[in-house]
Design an enzyme around this catalytic site. Structure first.
Site, PDB file in Angstrom:
ATOM      1  N   ASP A  55      46.423  -4.965  20.114  1.00 19.45           N
ATOM      2  CA  ASP A  55      45.966  -5.977  18.968  1.00 19.45           C
ATOM      3  C   ASP A  55      45.394  -5.279  17.743  1.00 19.45           C
ATOM      4  OD1 ASP A  55      44.346  -7.858  17.598  1.00 19.45           O
ATOM      5  OD2 ASP A  55      42.929  -8.117  19.344  1.00 19.45           O
ATOM      6  N   GLU A 133      40.991  19.918  -0.452  1.00 22.61           N
ATOM      7  CA  GLU A 133      40.014  20.634  -0.331  1.00 22.61           C
ATOM      8  C   GLU A 133      38.771  19.738   0.161  1.00 22.61           C
ATOM      9  OE1 GLU A 133      39.101  23.599  -3.631  1.00 22.61           O
ATOM     10  OE2 GLU A 133      40.897  22.453  -4.474  1.00 22.61           O
ATOM     11  N   GLU A 188      29.252  25.984   0.763  1.00 19.75           N
ATOM     12  CA  GLU A 188      29.464  25.231  -0.826  1.00 19.75           C
ATOM     13  C   GLU A 188      28.231  25.339  -1.476  1.00 19.75           C
ATOM     14  OE1 GLU A 188      30.821  24.177  -3.102  1.00 19.75           O
ATOM     15  OE2 GLU A 188      33.208  24.377  -2.452  1.00 19.75           O
TER      16      GLU A 188
HETATM   17  P1  ADP Z   1      39.724  25.953  -5.633  1.00 20.67           P
HETATM   18  O1  ADP Z   1      39.957  27.182  -6.706  1.00 20.67           O
HETATM   19  O2  ADP Z   1      39.939  24.756  -6.410  1.00 20.67           O
HETATM   20  O3  ADP Z   1      38.553  25.947  -4.810  1.00 20.67           O
HETATM   21  P2  ADP Z   1      41.017  26.587  -3.314  1.00 20.67           P
HETATM   22  O4  ADP Z   1      41.748  27.868  -3.162  1.00 20.67           O
HETATM   23  O5  ADP Z   1      39.919  26.088  -2.480  1.00 20.67           O
HETATM   24  O6  ADP Z   1      40.839  26.132  -4.636  1.00 20.67           O
HETATM   25  O7  ADP Z   1      42.286  25.651  -2.546  1.00 20.67           O
HETATM   26  C1  ADP Z   1      43.620  25.502  -3.182  1.00 20.67           C
HETATM   27  C2  ADP Z   1      44.431  24.493  -2.330  1.00 20.67           C
HETATM   28  O8  ADP Z   1      45.589  24.583  -3.092  1.00 20.67           O
HETATM   29  C3  ADP Z   1      44.750  25.106  -0.912  1.00 20.67           C
HETATM   30  O9  ADP Z   1      44.777  23.967   0.057  1.00 20.67           O
HETATM   31  C4  ADP Z   1      46.062  25.625  -1.196  1.00 20.67           C
HETATM   32  O10 ADP Z   1      47.123  25.783   0.037  1.00 20.67           O
HETATM   33  C5  ADP Z   1      46.572  24.671  -2.163  1.00 20.67           C
HETATM   34  N1  ADP Z   1      47.777  25.045  -2.672  1.00 20.67           N
HETATM   35  C6  ADP Z   1      48.344  26.319  -2.991  1.00 20.67           C
HETATM   36  N2  ADP Z   1      49.583  26.346  -3.569  1.00 20.67           N
HETATM   37  C7  ADP Z   1      49.983  25.042  -3.712  1.00 20.67           C
HETATM   38  C8  ADP Z   1      51.170  24.212  -4.050  1.00 20.67           C
HETATM   39  N3  ADP Z   1      52.165  24.726  -4.795  1.00 20.67           N
HETATM   40  N4  ADP Z   1      51.159  22.817  -4.041  1.00 20.67           N
HETATM   41  C9  ADP Z   1      50.126  22.173  -3.535  1.00 20.67           C
HETATM   42  N5  ADP Z   1      48.983  22.634  -2.917  1.00 20.67           N
HETATM   43  C10 ADP Z   1      48.743  24.053  -3.247  1.00 20.67           C
HETATM   44 MG    MG Z   2      39.202  22.719  -5.873  1.00 21.40          MG
HETATM   45 MG    MG Z   3      34.745  22.894  -3.298  1.00 23.75          MG
HETATM   46 MG    MG Z   4      38.095  25.290  -2.892  1.00 23.86          MG
HETATM   47 MG    MG Z   5      42.759  -6.186  24.298  1.00 24.46          MG
END
Ligand code: ADP
Ligand code: MG
Ligand code: MG
Ligand code: MG
Ligand code: MG
Length: 442
Positions: A55, A133, A188
């Site tokens: 449902d 993220e 964070e």
């Molecule tokens: P930030 O510096 O913004 O904190 P993070 O290192 O925490 O960045 O996160 C970067 C994200 O981007 C990760 O999930 C990573 O897998 C992703 N990423 C890396 N290369 C690519 C890509 N070509 N396309 C999409 N996402 C990507």
């Molecule tokens: Mg970021």
């Molecule tokens: Mg962050």
């Molecule tokens: Mg990050």
């Molecule tokens: Mg039901």
């Protein structure tokens, strides 16, 4: 019989799995499920082939009361065993696509909305990649019963300040059992706030992963006696939780946002994609920042964007192009938060970007200044517009944007719009302590 199905039956047999959960997401991106007890392992074959009627009218935003019978059919690629359920007589799950009782894809299914958008990319030869993220808080109750952050640590802190170290350890181990490729986890900026990043993949796989991620984090943290929340701005005066969306398009295994021959090594296609995201930013807000509370995160001074602009090293703009090049070249959208429905969010981001490419929308010059250092007048003088500052503004912008509306389809747009309007109406009549403090003596 299908090879994959064969493998699944073997896994179910070998691991003494007794329950099969069929999962789907409501319009808010919250997981809903029904569990089928398995009498024998190959019961799963009928469930995969026939699906299960349910449902739909009792699930937020899915179906109306007078047209409520729907069919959930497992996507065989989403099989996994749930690590927070008991190991003996355990539980596995599938994420489902939703069909009408006539067996047609149901146009109110958010997962279906994303699949439709991805077909537009495929037609052009593109794979749309998404790396999210999602940030979250781990909270607990103080002696008065009020929720507070579970620790007082800051960005990248270690034990004993970071009380979340062991909790994140359990989260990462649980996610790895769910086949997540975790890249990094850390405390964070805000007290009690955490981030666990996993590797990007095509947008459908990633949207499924976001649903699973939130469910896993909540369940695993709950088991340890705390509560995890993905609410965008749970506490005044400290950073809120975002879900930055890193995006790229691959063609034949190559990242088309990368061009070694330009000065910035960013391709013209990437700039047009950015042009599309900027043009549609007000309407995108309704989907990416979809709660009343989302707009309390999007205020100056907390690394969350307020202005429709893009930049390279700039964390005060809506869009950022991180330094990584080659396969890692990507556009990061920083307004999205984890209260969004990832299926709808990734669909509208893609279609806004493709609109930019199709119509060669010029994004203008990048902004490299810290926009939070300027006054409203200075920002306006630069020709930079504000992001919507309320849910009200966002859903009215959505109403006026045919590209974004079209990406959602009529059914999902109407359901979403009506639910958001009701949310706003319920919020705007509230009277808060804050108002009595401010206005009691007028
Ligand atoms: P930030 O510096 O913004 O904190 P993070 O290192 O925490 O960045 O996160 C970067 C994200 O981007 C990760 O999930 C990573 O897998 C992703 N990423 C890396 N290369 C690519 C890509 N070509 N396309 C999409 N996402 C990507
Ligand atoms: Mg970021
Ligand atoms: Mg962050
Ligand atoms: Mg990050
Ligand atoms: Mg039901």
């Amino acid at each position: 019989k299908d090879k994959k199905l064969d493998q699944i039956i073997k896994t179910i047999e070998a691991n003494d799995i007794k329950f099969l959960k069929l999962e789907l997401a409501d319009i808010h991106g919250l997981p809903k499920s029904m569990a089928v007890p398995l009498k024998k392992a190959d019961d799963v074959e009928d469930i995969v082939n026939d699906g299960l009627l349910f449902d739909g009218s009792s699930i937020a935003g899915l179906a109306s009361i007078n047209d409520s019978d729907l069919l959930a059919k497992p996507d065989i690629d989403t099989f996994s065993t749930i690590p927070w359920r008991p190991e003996v007589k355990g539980t596995s799950r599938f994420i489902c696509d939703i069909f009408t009782t006539e067996g047609k894809p149901y146009d109110g299914d958010p997962r279906g909305v994303l699949k439709k958008s991805l077909q537009l990319a495929e037609k052009r030869g593109y794979q749309f990649n998404m790396g999210p993220e999602p940030e979250f808080f781990i909270i607990t109750k103080d002696e008065n019963g009020n929720y507070i952050p579970a620790d007082e640590a800051e960005y990248f802190d270690v034990e004993p300040l970071d009380q979340g170290t062991d909790i994140r350890r359990e989260i990462v181990l649980g996610l790895e059992k769910l086949d997540f490729n975790v890249e990094v986890s850390h405390h964070e900026v805000a007290a009690g706030q955490h981030e666990v990043d996993f590797k990007y993949a095509d947008a459908l796989k990633t949207a499924d992963a976001v649903i699973t991620f939130k469910e896993a984090v909540k369940a695993l943290v709950n088991k340890l006696g705390f509560k995890a929340t993905f609410m965008p701005k749970p506490f005044l005066g400290i950073n809120g939780s975002g879900m930055h969306c890193n995006q790229s398009l691959f063609k034949d295994g190559k990242n088309i946002f990368y061009d070694p021959d330009t000065e910035t090594q960013i391709s013209q296609e990437a700039l047009y994609f950015i042009g599309g995201l900027l043009k549609h930013a007000p309407a995108l807000s309704a989907i990416l920042s979809p709660t009343v509370n989302s707009y309390k995160r999007l205020v100056p001074g907390y690394e969350a964007p307020c202005y429709i602009a893009y930049g390279f090293k700039n964390r005060s703009t809506l869009l950022r192009i991180p330094a990584s090049r080659g396969l890692g070249t990507r556009i990061e959208c920083r307004s999205a938060d984890p209260s969004c429905n990832p299926y709808l969010a990734f669909a509208v981001l893609l279609e806004a970007g493709l609109d930019g490419m199709d119509n060669k929308i010029d994004p203008g010059e990048p902004t490299e200044d810290n926009l939070f250092a300027y006054s409203e007048e200075e920002i306006a003088a630069k020709g930079i517009n504000n992001l919507p500052t309320s849910l009200w503004e966002a859903y009215h912008s959505l109403e006026e944007d045919d590209v974004v509306k079209n990406a959602l389809g009529e059914k999902v747009f109407n359901q979403f719009y009506n639910i958001k309007r009701a949310e706003w109406d319920s919020y705007r009549i509230q009277v808060f302590d804050y108002e009595r403090d401010e206005y009691l003596n007028v």
